[in-house]
Design a protein around this motif. Structure first.
Motif, PDB file in Angstrom:
ATOM      1  N   VAL A 545       0.871  -1.177   0.000  1.00  0.00           N
ATOM      2  CA  VAL A 545       0.000   0.000   0.000  1.00  0.00           C
ATOM      3  C   VAL A 545       0.907   1.225   0.000  1.00  0.00           C
ATOM      4  CG1 VAL A 545      -1.770   1.288   1.242  1.00  0.00           C
ATOM      5  CG2 VAL A 545      -1.840  -1.224   1.187  1.00  0.00           C
ATOM      6  N   ALA A 546       0.793   2.049  -1.042  1.00  0.00           N
ATOM      7  CA  ALA A 546       1.734   3.160  -1.220  1.00  0.00           C
ATOM      8  C   ALA A 546       1.775   4.088  -0.015  1.00  0.00           C
ATOM      9  CB  ALA A 546       1.372   3.943  -2.488  1.00  0.00           C
ATOM     10  N   SER A 547       0.601   4.407   0.523  1.00  0.00           N
ATOM     11  CA  SER A 547       0.560   5.351   1.654  1.00  0.00           C
ATOM     12  C   SER A 547       1.220   4.769   2.892  1.00  0.00           C
ATOM     13  CB  SER A 547      -0.891   5.734   1.962  1.00  0.00           C
ATOM     14  OG  SER A 547      -1.655   4.573   2.248  1.00  0.00           O
ATOM     15  N   ASP A 548       1.190   3.422   3.033  1.00  0.00           N
ATOM     16  CA  ASP A 548       1.840   2.783   4.175  1.00  0.00           C
ATOM     17  C   ASP A 548       3.359   2.846   4.061  1.00  0.00           C
ATOM     18  OD1 ASP A 548      -0.670   2.200   5.075  1.00  0.00           O
ATOM     19  OD2 ASP A 548      -0.594   0.057   4.557  1.00  0.00           O
ATOM     20  N   VAL A 549       3.854   2.829   2.820  1.00  0.00           N
ATOM     21  CA  VAL A 549       5.304   2.866   2.603  1.00  0.00           C
ATOM     22  C   VAL A 549       5.876   4.233   2.959  1.00  0.00           C
ATOM     23  CG1 VAL A 549       7.150   2.683   0.885  1.00  0.00           C
ATOM     24  CG2 VAL A 549       5.207   1.107   0.798  1.00  0.00           C
ATOM     25  N   PHE A 550       5.207   5.280   2.494  1.00  0.00           N
ATOM     26  CA  PHE A 550       5.765   6.625   2.635  1.00  0.00           C
ATOM     27  C   PHE A 550       5.248   7.366   3.866  1.00  0.00           C
ATOM     28  CE2 PHE A 550       5.847   5.673  -1.939  1.00  0.00           C
ATOM     29  CZ  PHE A 550       7.214   5.781  -2.149  1.00  0.00           C
ATOM     30  N   GLY A 551       4.092   6.947   4.397  1.00  0.00           N
ATOM     31  CA  GLY A 551       3.560   7.632   5.556  1.00  0.00           C
ATOM     32  C   GLY A 551       3.027   9.012   5.183  1.00  0.00           C
ATOM     33  N   LYS A 552       2.718   9.796   6.188  1.00  0.00           N
ATOM     34  CA  LYS A 552       2.167  11.130   5.965  1.00  0.00           C
ATOM     35  C   LYS A 552       3.269  12.188   5.989  1.00  0.00           C
ATOM     36  CE  LYS A 552      -2.350  10.015   8.002  1.00  0.00           C
ATOM     37  NZ  LYS A 552      -3.330  10.381   9.060  1.00  0.00           N
ATOM     38  N   ASN A 553       3.046  13.227   5.190  1.00  0.00           N
ATOM     39  CA  ASN A 553       3.936  14.398   5.185  1.00  0.00           C
ATOM     40  C   ASN A 553       5.392  14.034   4.872  1.00  0.00           C
ATOM     41  OD1 ASN A 553       1.725  16.024   6.034  1.00  0.00           O
ATOM     42  ND2 ASN A 553       2.120  15.423   8.167  1.00  0.00           N
ATOM     43  N   VAL A 554       5.575  13.036   3.996  1.00  0.00           N
ATOM     44  CA  VAL A 554       6.942  12.665   3.614  1.00  0.00           C
ATOM     45  C   VAL A 554       7.508  13.717   2.660  1.00  0.00           C
ATOM     46  CG1 VAL A 554       6.204  11.288   1.632  1.00  0.00           C
ATOM     47  CG2 VAL A 554       8.390  10.799   2.725  1.00  0.00           C
ATOM     48  N   ASP A 555       8.793  14.011   2.811  1.00  0.00           N
ATOM     49  CA  ASP A 555       9.466  14.956   1.923  1.00  0.00           C
ATOM     50  C   ASP A 555      10.011  14.173   0.738  1.00  0.00           C
ATOM     51  OD1 ASP A 555      10.906  16.856   0.615  1.00  0.00           O
ATOM     52  OD2 ASP A 555      12.275  17.315   2.277  1.00  0.00           O
ATOM     53  N   PRO A 556       9.460  14.396  -0.487  1.00  0.00           N
ATOM     54  CA  PRO A 556       9.917  13.626  -1.648  1.00  0.00           C
ATOM     55  C   PRO A 556      11.408  13.781  -1.935  1.00  0.00           C
ATOM     56  CG  PRO A 556       7.897  14.838  -2.154  1.00  0.00           C
ATOM     57  CD  PRO A 556       8.393  15.340  -0.831  1.00  0.00           C
ATOM     58  N   ASP A 557      11.986  14.902  -1.486  1.00  0.00           N
ATOM     59  CA  ASP A 557      13.414  15.119  -1.723  1.00  0.00           C
ATOM     60  C   ASP A 557      14.289  14.393  -0.711  1.00  0.00           C
ATOM     61  OD1 ASP A 557      13.038  16.757  -3.968  1.00  0.00           O
ATOM     62  OD2 ASP A 557      12.638  18.480  -2.682  1.00  0.00           O
ATOM     63  N   HIS A 558      13.656  13.852   0.334  1.00  0.00           N
ATOM     64  CA  HIS A 558      14.413  13.123   1.355  1.00  0.00           C
ATOM     65  C   HIS A 558      13.634  11.874   1.759  1.00  0.00           C
ATOM     66  CE1 HIS A 558      15.879  17.311   1.682  1.00  0.00           C
ATOM     67  NE2 HIS A 558      17.047  16.737   1.899  1.00  0.00           N
ATOM     68  N   ILE A 559      13.558  10.917   0.837  1.00  0.00           N
ATOM     69  CA  ILE A 559      12.855   9.661   1.104  1.00  0.00           C
ATOM     70  C   ILE A 559      13.654   8.850   2.117  1.00  0.00           C
ATOM     71  CG2 ILE A 559      11.972   7.529   0.078  1.00  0.00           C
ATOM     72  CD1 ILE A 559      10.486   9.854  -1.015  1.00  0.00           C
ATOM     73  N   PRO A 560      13.014   8.392   3.201  1.00  0.00           N
ATOM     74  CA  PRO A 560      13.745   7.558   4.175  1.00  0.00           C
ATOM     75  C   PRO A 560      14.333   6.331   3.498  1.00  0.00           C
ATOM     76  CG  PRO A 560      11.619   8.256   5.050  1.00  0.00           C
ATOM     77  CD  PRO A 560      11.635   8.658   3.614  1.00  0.00           C
ATOM     78  N   ILE A 561      15.509   5.920   3.950  1.00  0.00           N
ATOM     79  CA  ILE A 561      16.221   4.813   3.313  1.00  0.00           C
ATOM     80  C   ILE A 561      15.413   3.523   3.383  1.00  0.00           C
ATOM     81  CG2 ILE A 561      17.507   4.305   5.425  1.00  0.00           C
ATOM     82  CD1 ILE A 561      18.740   3.896   1.779  1.00  0.00           C
ATOM     83  N   ASP A 562      14.703   3.306   4.500  1.00  0.00           N
ATOM     84  CA  ASP A 562      13.894   2.093   4.632  1.00  0.00           C
ATOM     85  C   ASP A 562      12.759   2.077   3.610  1.00  0.00           C
ATOM     86  OD1 ASP A 562      15.480   1.235   6.690  1.00  0.00           O
ATOM     87  OD2 ASP A 562      14.155   1.960   8.294  1.00  0.00           O
ATOM     88  N   ALA A 563      12.135   3.246   3.395  1.00  0.00           N
ATOM     89  CA  ALA A 563      11.055   3.340   2.406  1.00  0.00           C
ATOM     90  C   ALA A 563      11.597   3.094   1.003  1.00  0.00           C
ATOM     91  CB  ALA A 563      10.388   4.710   2.489  1.00  0.00           C
ATOM     92  N   ALA A 564      12.765   3.652   0.700  1.00  0.00           N
ATOM     93  CA  ALA A 564      13.361   3.477  -0.624  1.00  0.00           C
ATOM     94  C   ALA A 564      13.688   2.005  -0.879  1.00  0.00           C
ATOM     95  CB  ALA A 564      14.620   4.331  -0.757  1.00  0.00           C
ATOM     96  N   ARG A 565      14.193   1.325   0.148  1.00  0.00           N
ATOM     97  CA  ARG A 565      14.504  -0.098  -0.010  1.00  0.00           C
ATOM     98  C   ARG A 565      13.234  -0.922  -0.202  1.00  0.00           C
ATOM     99  NH1 ARG A 565      18.968  -0.558   4.894  1.00  0.00           N
ATOM    100  NH2 ARG A 565      20.777   0.207   3.695  1.00  0.00           N
TER     101      ARG A 565
END
Length: 869
Positions: A545-565
């Motif tokens: 689920v895309a929203s579960d991966v990125f969470g709320k208020n994520v900064d697209p310029d600084h994607i968390p490493i865990d989310a990117a993996r």
């Protein structure tokens, strides 16, 4: 929303399946009361009677056409740009010096080279622009507008603020509107706002240009057109940023490398000449400065890849033409090169991997009903003129649509976002009144008195079936019948619907995987639906689920490493909103991937723009097309795979030319400088160098047609390997050319050889000219493939004939002189050709040895994306 609910509530008016998405969409709409509508008419200086033709014409002049107006650079400015660059400055300086010295042959040849390069680049630029213009022309829309008190059909481009238009099911809203008359309009505005379900509009609501009316009919007043619409403003925001492509960056770096090398050698050459003049018996004379300057400038012109941009443009343009025949329009030529390096393809599900045509599956029957009775009942609860996908699937499920003629419709209750059902009231063949209802399974179950959560009986079976369908990603539609004016209802059963995969999708995905691509499904549907289709297509079932991966208020310029993996490892994504597409692209790029993303809506445009190769699928909005690099005019994924194959073939052709051009540049520069320093001999005249550049590069344009073996894995520019391999080949080409000078010097000094066939320094210049002309093209035959040049793929007929023709011209120039070079006896011409043919075989062995060593080293290093070779 649970997976069960989202999977079993079908979209569209026929399904009565509005969710919270509908509610939020309604809140977004601007709803005006009667006073607000009246004020709108006053502001627009219009009324419900519409405009006159004269008023419309005047407003069209004021506001401009109702179309997306993109600012385009003037053609004259584009043309002048080809004369304003470091390479162009060098050519222009050489031409000016030739003009001042009244050296007309040099002036004519150098000026012709400058004009040729500019003309080719300008022509290719316009070719790409013309392809897009033709595409947009074919997408012109029509609108029903009230003019001079009469309803007429007009081009949507002619609409102006204040016009009165009517919109019915199946039509595209031609401009931004305020709806002021009519009972009902269901609008699919997912392409603009991201809602997955159609939105119910009422009087006072706004409608957006580019959204699609699914059902009903309403009248509205045009409030904005063209770039001022919601559609237009968004399209302008996602206009191309104009960043340099990898190919443009590579050309710049190659040019910089060769220019710096040429300048260094030119300084050595000038220093040597000046030193000799100063220490010589005649001393230094300023009259020699012009000749030195001209020779050095022309040497620089011949040494930099003057034709490289033109060769790349021609090669890519022909590739773009080939792609257009396969229903893919390239919006910018550099996209072809970008596509060759794509290693992750994120694909929409609906319409790309699937047919976007819901089809009835095996129905689930209750109350002793039959499949025919169930489908007929659902059809009688549907408006005959409906264009909704679910309604169309119901009609297609009928064995014979004429069976509906036995019933007469008395009344129809359309889709309501609250009641989530449609009801058809008819009289049967026996004259009795019957009611049929279809809609969300939970709603139809409630009509029949079935309680969700029951532990026995029909309720347990029914809801168990609903849950099972949800787990398999199949949409469900409940159908019920009432024979007593809706007092009691009999449950007929569940219609099951699925958007089936495209027949070629599974094969196409397998081909994509063979090409080294990781294909990830991106869908707005629930995980269950996506997983079912993904499994059928062989994509895997690890969907997130895309929203579960990125969470709320994520900064697209600084994607968390865990989310990117997590994004990198996933097979696909469900419940994807447009902003999630952008985040998916960013995450994959942060992991070092080159990403292609498909999309069709205005809200997809940021992701299409961010992707290394954005792909606007068939039926995409203009805003998506403007942001995309590749525009598909046919549905399905196969066109993308064909485009990848074509782009890799083009990449191979370009890299072959780059290898050849760098190697020959190194050879020419060093042989001139070495011969001058070692033997105090000018091996080539200025006019020879320029003619050599023309003979080398003009026929090479046909490399755009060459036969190549596309890489089975993504390719990209590896400047280190390109420069090293080209330098190795250039070094041995230099040994070949300088070896000829050494042999000729010995020949000149040997009285025995001179008695057999006289050779002097002017003839040596002609011999070297012929050797470079012939040896250069034979070198191209060597570097155009990793394998032996005696193995396929062999050179294409256009390339081979162009080179043969060029060599005939070079031989005739050397044989007769033609005012450019001293004539050379045919015996020397034969010796030169024997010499270069032997060296061609030697260079082929050296190439094979290089790749064997390079591949061995690469195999022992950390695995990286395969690069062009």
């Amino acid at each position: 929303m649970s997976s069960t609910t989202s999977a079993t509530l079908p979209a569209g008016s026929g399904a009565a399946a509005a969710s919270s998405t509908d509610a939020s969409a309604t809140k977004k709409s601007t709803t005006l009361d009667a006073a607000g509508i009246a004020n709108t008419f006053k502001t627009l200086q219009s009324s419900d009677k519409g405009l006159t033709s004269a008023d419309a014409k005047q407003r069209l002049t004021k506001y401009g056409p109702n179309a997306i107006q993109a600012h385009e650079e003037s053609r004259w400015k584009k043309l002048l740009g080809y004369f304003w660059s470091p390479i162009a400055w060098m050519i222009e300086a050489a031409a000016i010096i030739s003009l001042l010295r009244q050296d007309w042959p040099d002036f004519i040849v150098v000026t012709a080279l400058l004009l040729y390069n500019a003309a080719v680049g300008f022509w290719q630029d316009n070719k790409a622009a013309s392809a897009l213009a033709a595409l947009k022309k074919g997408l012109a829309l029509k609108a029903h507008v009230l003019r001079d008190g009469k309803w007429v059909e007009a081009d949507a481009a002619d609409l102006v603020p204040g016009d009165i238009v009517t919109v019915s099911g199946g039509e595209i809203l031609p401009a931004d509107l305020i709806l002021f008359d009519g009972k009902y309009l269901s609008v699919d505005q997912a392409a603009l706002t991201g809602e997955s379900l159609p939105v119910s509009k009422k009087i006072g609501d706004s409608g957006y240009s580019g959204s699609i009316a699914r059902q009903g009919s309403m009248t509205g007043v045009v409030t904005a057109t063209g770039n001022n619409t919601f559609f237009g403003r968004t399209a302008n925001l996602v206009a191309s940023a104009g960043a340099k492509s990898h190919a443009e960056q590579a050309v710049t770096r190659i040019g910089d490398f060769l220019i710096l090398l040429a300048i260094l050698l030119a300084i050595i050459l000038i220093g040597t000449q000046v030193g000799r003049d100063i220490t010589g018996p005649g001393g230094w004379h300023w009259s020699e400065a012009g000749e030195i300057a001209q020779f050095v400038l022309v040497l620089l012109v011949a040494s930099v890849p003057v034709a490289l941009p033109a060769v790349m443009s021609v090669t890519m343009a022909l590739g773009a033409l080939a792609l257009s025949r396969q229903k893919a329009i390239v919006s910018r030529l550099s996209a072809i090169e970008e596509l060759a390096g794509v290693d992750v393809l994120c694909s929409d599900k609906t319409g790309t991997l699937t047919l976007n045509q819901l089809a009835l599956q095996q129905p689930i029957l209750f109350s002793g009903s039959t499949a025919d009775e169930l489908i007929v009942g659902a059809a009688l609860a549907t408006q005959s003129q409906s264009t909704d996908a679910i309604d169309q699937a119901v009609f297609k499920g009928l064995k014979d649509r004429k069976v509906l003629d036995q019933y007469k419709q008395v009344d129809f209750i359309p889709f309501d976002p609250v009641n989530k059902k449609t009801v058809g009231i008819v009289t049967g063949p026996d004259g009795k009144q019957i009611q049929f209802a279809k809609g969300a399974p939970q709603v139809i179950a409630a009509l029949a008195g079935l309680q969700e959560g029951a532990t026995e009986g029909d309720a347990k079976t029914y809801f168990g079936d609903v849950d099972d369908l949800a787990r398999h990603g199949t949409r469900a539609l409940g159908v019920a019948r009432s024979d007593d004016e809706g007092k009691t209802w009999k449950l007929l059963g569940l219609l099951t619907l699925l958007d089936p995969p495209r027949p070629d999708a599974k094969t196409t995905i397998a081909q994509a995987k063979e090409l080294g691509l990781s294909v990830k499904m991106v869908t707005g549907d629930d995980i269950a639906i996506g997983s079912e289709i993904s499994q059928q297509l062989g994509l895997g079932t690890h969907l997130l689920v895309a929203s579960d991966v990125f969470g709320k208020n994520v900064d697209p310029d600084h994607i968390p490493i865990d989310a990117a993996r997590a994004v990198e490892q996933a097979d696909g994504f469900g419940r994807v909103f447009p902003e999630n597409k952008f985040e998916i692209v960013k995450a994959l790029q942060e992991r070092g991937h080159i990403v292609a993303m498909t999309g069709d809506g205005v809200n997809d445009a940021p992701a299409l723009k961010q992707a290394d190769c954005g792909v606007a699928v068939s039926g995409a909005t203009d805003a998506a097309r403007s942001a995309a690099a590749l525009i598909l005019t046919a549905p399905g994924l196969s066109t993308i795979v064909n485009a990848i194959n074509e782009s890799r073939a083009i990449f191979e052709r370009i890299t072959s030319y780059v290898y050849y051009r760098i190697a020959m540049t190194i050879c020419i520069m060093f042989v001139v400088v070495l011969a001058y320093i070692v033997f105090d001999f000018q091996p080539l005249t200025a006019i020879m160098i320029v003619v050599l550049a023309l003979l080398d590069d003009i026929p090479i344009m046909t490399i755009a047609y060459d036969n190549v073996e596309p890489s089975k894995k993504p390719v990209k520019w590896n400047m280190h390997r390109i420069v090293v391999f080209s330098s190795v080949m250039g070094l041995f080409a230099l040994i070949q050319s300088f070896g000829l000078v050494v042999i000729a010097q010995y020949w000149i000094q040997d009285a025995g050889l001179q008695s057999w066939l006289h050779l002097d320094f002017p003839h040596l210049q002609t011999m070297l000219f012929l050797q470079l002309a012939a040896g250069g093209h034979l070198l191209l035959f060597v570097v155009r493939t990793r394998h032996s040049l005696f193995r396929p793929p062999y050179p294409s007929k256009p390339l081979f004939l162009a080179i043969v023709g060029t060599q005939i011209v070079a031989i005739l120039i050397c044989l007769f002189g033609v005012g450019l070079v001293p004539p050379l006896p045919w015996q020397f011409i034969g010796l030169v050709w024997i010499y270069v043919l032997v060296w061609m075989v030697v260079l082929d062995w050296i190439k094979l040895a290089y790749f064997k060593i390079a591949d061995s080293r690469e195999a022992n290093s950390i695995t990286k994306p395969i690069v062009a070779s």
